[in-house]
Design a protein around this motif. Structure first.
Motif, PDB file in Angstrom:
ATOM      1  N   VAL B   8       0.869  -1.180   0.000  1.00 37.97           N
ATOM      2  CA  VAL B   8       0.000   0.000   0.000  1.00 37.97           C
ATOM      3  C   VAL B   8       0.905   1.229   0.000  1.00 37.97           C
ATOM      4  N   LEU B  10       1.595   5.516  -0.663  1.00 36.09           N
ATOM      5  CA  LEU B  10       0.983   6.840  -0.532  1.00 36.09           C
ATOM      6  C   LEU B  10       0.905   7.435  -1.938  1.00 36.09           C
ATOM      7  N   ARG B  11      -0.326   7.603  -2.429  1.00 36.38           N
ATOM      8  CA  ARG B  11      -0.493   8.130  -3.789  1.00 36.38           C
ATOM      9  C   ARG B  11      -0.502   9.666  -3.782  1.00 36.38           C
ATOM     10  N   HIS B  22      -6.007   8.574  -1.639  1.00 35.85           N
ATOM     11  CA  HIS B  22      -4.646   8.881  -1.174  1.00 35.85           C
ATOM     12  C   HIS B  22      -3.756   7.652  -1.116  1.00 35.85           C
ATOM     13  N   PHE B  23      -4.345   6.503  -1.404  1.00 36.11           N
ATOM     14  CA  PHE B  23      -3.580   5.259  -1.334  1.00 36.11           C
ATOM     15  C   PHE B  23      -3.569   4.577  -2.695  1.00 36.11           C
ATOM     16  N   MET B  55       1.669  11.078   6.527  1.00 36.01           N
ATOM     17  CA  MET B  55       1.094  11.297   5.187  1.00 36.01           C
ATOM     18  C   MET B  55       1.212  12.762   4.766  1.00 36.01           C
ATOM     19  N   MET B  71       3.536   2.986   2.777  1.00 39.95           N
ATOM     20  CA  MET B  71       3.089   3.523   4.062  1.00 39.95           C
ATOM     21  C   MET B  71       3.884   2.864   5.190  1.00 39.95           C
ATOM     22  N   TRP B  99       3.242  -1.168   5.179  1.00 40.51           N
ATOM     23  CA  TRP B  99       1.957  -1.743   4.769  1.00 40.51           C
ATOM     24  C   TRP B  99       2.241  -2.604   3.537  1.00 40.51           C
ATOM     25  N   PRO B 313      -6.331   0.605   4.059  1.00 38.79           N
ATOM     26  CA  PRO B 313      -6.729   2.015   3.923  1.00 38.79           C
ATOM     27  C   PRO B 313      -8.079   2.313   4.570  1.00 38.79           C
TER      28      PRO B 313
END
Lengths: 333, 333
Positions: B8, B10-11, B22-23, B55, B71, B99, B313
């Motif tokens: 996972v 952090l987008r 955001h993920f 974040m 993450m 993550w 998430p």
């Protein structure tokens, strides 16, 4: 003609700004000592910011002055009559009480002063309650480490001037905050702070940041308001803040909002409020240490002595407005 | 088919509320251990409020996660391969990271767990970082004295639940604050707090005041916002406040103003912010003391275990909204 007791009474509680209408200057008869008390003639009266709190009914750490009651305050006094035989007439003592010419107080609360050892007024300022407040606030509430930046507000005042000099002796780089160029020049030139920033300058927050290029590690709060607001974001991780007072806010009708407290956690700050009367040991410590420094001339201080008890209300209003320059004392003659 | 590493990432950085946008959940190839590292398969991932801070680009006590980066998070993991020879394949360790299904981490940061001693998830909760946070926050930052009133916010959570039980053992009357009647019932019924107040109740400030008829002496802050506002005026003279976090404010775009700080001075309060990672000694202490209490069943805890990394998430968003009930852990299967 028998002597009378000139007294300054609280006529009304101020909501906001203190004015002459809140005081009453009154001549009364001499008081008589009750068992265990002495009759004193007050010579010097200390005026201090905490007295604003006693004029309000708002809950605080001490009971308010009653309407019609004499304004509280500590004095240096001369013993007129001591039925307990503890002091002799003419002895000079610390511990007289009130904005008044004469008082009767329990002898147990009096301490004899040696007029040869130091000027009598120092017992109310640099070596007394304000000096001890600085001692506790710096050494116990916000102790700086060598090389750290320590910021002192109201730096030319009775507490701040001593606080900065103590922090300096602990190895910190000390930055003062004071009102106006004259006070700032005194703080650096006479008290020996490393820098001093004028909070009346329009670009004060920027000037403070420039004076603290490494941030703030220790902070001695006497002022609150806009000064606190400017210092808050400059605090470093593990910073220590001593909360001694907030004179800029004492005349606010409602307490203004403060900073978001999330930074306390993020920066791992320590904030400690204190009242010097909770630290009786510190009075003994500081009397011993401070006396030596006053005697050898290495601890600097300044007093603002106003003559005449009848001028106390105006002088006190000036204190709240930052008009005094140094420890404010009334000389009762 | 070769195994892949589900991760996972952090987008995008949230401004305010965290959302699924955001993920990014992504399948990647297996990482290879660099010198000194082992390859681990993560079994349990801890989800904690502090991750919200990572974040954001906002300055904090730790560096933010980079956009496109995995993450952060602590895991209990199984050793797949350890070229250093420190661990054997199949060993269960604390100290995996991220993550993600697999990770490569320096073996120096790993600690072998005994699956017989306690459920593995406890190493992420009651006996791990959250439990140690409670230990430091109560015993060092805001130590209660017997007979005092100690208030714990987020009382059914991973930190709060332990904090209250520690304060109780120190002799305090412990009042929890939690969201909703079910959590409150758990806090008093299962965790043994003396009282618990529902911060979702419309008359919450009044209910809190009623639950603390003698005021508040110790306060453990996990929440901030309206909960802090209600507690602030109830603080007693010489009260101690531990600032551990403020989850109710983590999704605010701008920090809201806080209380006027004059009360810190008037009430002689002590406010201390802390981050448990600054207290390595406490991890050792609490592991010793807490393990005994978990083993004998006298320390209660609750875990909220969500299956599947792909659900992390949503589970994390629920954590920020207070939807979890007990320590939130992702079971990676």
């Amino acid at each position: 003609m028998a002597e009378t007791n000139l007294r300054v009474l609280l006529r009304a509680r101020p909501e906001g700004k203190v004015g002459p209408e809140h005081f009453e200057v009154k001549e009364e008869g001499l008081p008589s000592p009750r068992p265990g008390e002495a009759l004193l003639r007050n010579r010097y009266l200390s005026l201090d910011p905490y007295m604003r709190g006693r004029m309000s009914a708002r809950k605080s750490y001490a009971a308010p002055v009653e309407i019609g009651g004499v304004m509280v305050g500590q004095t240096v006094a001369e013993v007129v009559e001591d039925p307990t035989g503890t002091f002799r007439p003419g002895d000079i003592v610390l511990g007289g009480s009130g904005w008044q010419r004469f008082c009767c107080v329990p002898v147990a609360g009096l301490r004899k002063l040696n007029p040869e050892a130091a000027p009598l007024t120092t017992a109310l300022g640099v070596l007394g309650m304000p000096g001890t407040t600085a001692w506790v606030g710096v050494t116990e509430m916000s102790p700086p480490k060598p090389g750290e930046t320590y910021v002192v507000t109201a730096a030319s005042g009775a507490v701040g001037g001593v606080a900065g000099q103590i922090a300096k002796r602990m190895g910190a780089r000390v930055v003062g905050i004071a009102g106006g160029p004259e006070k700032c020049a005194f703080v650096t030139g006479e008290l020996g702070f490393d820098a001093c920033v004028d909070h009346k300058a329009p670009d004060f927050p920027e000037l403070l940041a420039e004076a603290c290029p490494d941030g703030i590690d220790g902070y001695f709060e006497n002022v609150g308001g806009a000064v606190q607001k400017a210092a808050w974001p400059l605090m470093n991780e593990f910073g220590r803040m001593a909360f001694c007072g907030s004179i800029a806010e004492y005349e606010d009708k409602e307490p203004a909002p403060g900073p978001n407290l999330g930074q306390i956690n993020r920066k791992k700050l320590s904030l400690r409020g204190f009242i010097v009367s909770d630290h009786p040991r510190a009075f003994v410590e500081w009397r011993r240490i401070g006396s030596r420094l006053v005697k050898d001339g290495s601890l600097k201080y300044r007093e603002d002595v106003v003559k005449g008890l009848e001028n106390a209300p105006e002088a006190f209003m000036g204190l709240l407005a930052g008009k005094n320059f140094g420890k404010l004392v009334i000389d009762l003659g």
